[in-house]
Enzyme design. Sequence first.
Site, PDB file in Angstrom:
ATOM      1  N   ASP A 118       7.220 -77.440  35.459  1.00  0.00           N
ATOM      2  CA  ASP A 118       6.004 -77.898  36.120  1.00  0.00           C
ATOM      3  C   ASP A 118       6.185 -77.916  37.632  1.00  0.00           C
ATOM      4  OD1 ASP A 118       4.702 -78.330  33.695  1.00  0.00           O
ATOM      5  OD2 ASP A 118       5.425 -80.386  33.536  1.00  0.00           O
ATOM      6  N   TYR A 152      17.230 -81.512  29.898  1.00  0.00           N
ATOM      7  CA  TYR A 152      16.281 -82.010  30.883  1.00  0.00           C
ATOM      8  C   TYR A 152      16.730 -83.400  31.325  1.00  0.00           C
ATOM      9  CZ  TYR A 152      13.281 -78.316  29.117  1.00  0.00           C
ATOM     10  OH  TYR A 152      12.771 -77.098  28.751  1.00  0.00           O
TER      11      TYR A 152
END
Length: 115
Positions: A54, A112
């Site tokens: 993102d 992540y």
Amino acid sequence: MRTIKLNIAYDGTNYRGWQRQNRRTPKTIQEEIEKALQKIFQKMTVLIGSGRTDAGVHALAQAAHFKTDSLMSLDKIMAALNGVLPQDIAVLKVEEMPLGFHARFDTRSKTYIYC
């Protein structure tokens, strides 16, 4: 034809994520690296990432690949990319892979970290 894998680190603060967008601004990581590849190889080269991120997301070692018929050495590809990419994007490693390699489908794991 060769398949070249890149390991890429970037500070995504100034980017609208990984994936190329239909609009020209703001810029993405994929677009910046594809522009650099075009400068180096003098032709449009499509870069495939292991995944999308993102806007504002950073990466420590994201994998991506592209195909080329260039005989340029891996060391020269890495030096050329790092020489033309913005300072907030760095190619950490360049490897030649088998022709069937795909950065997204052959990735074994992703980690992540959310801060």
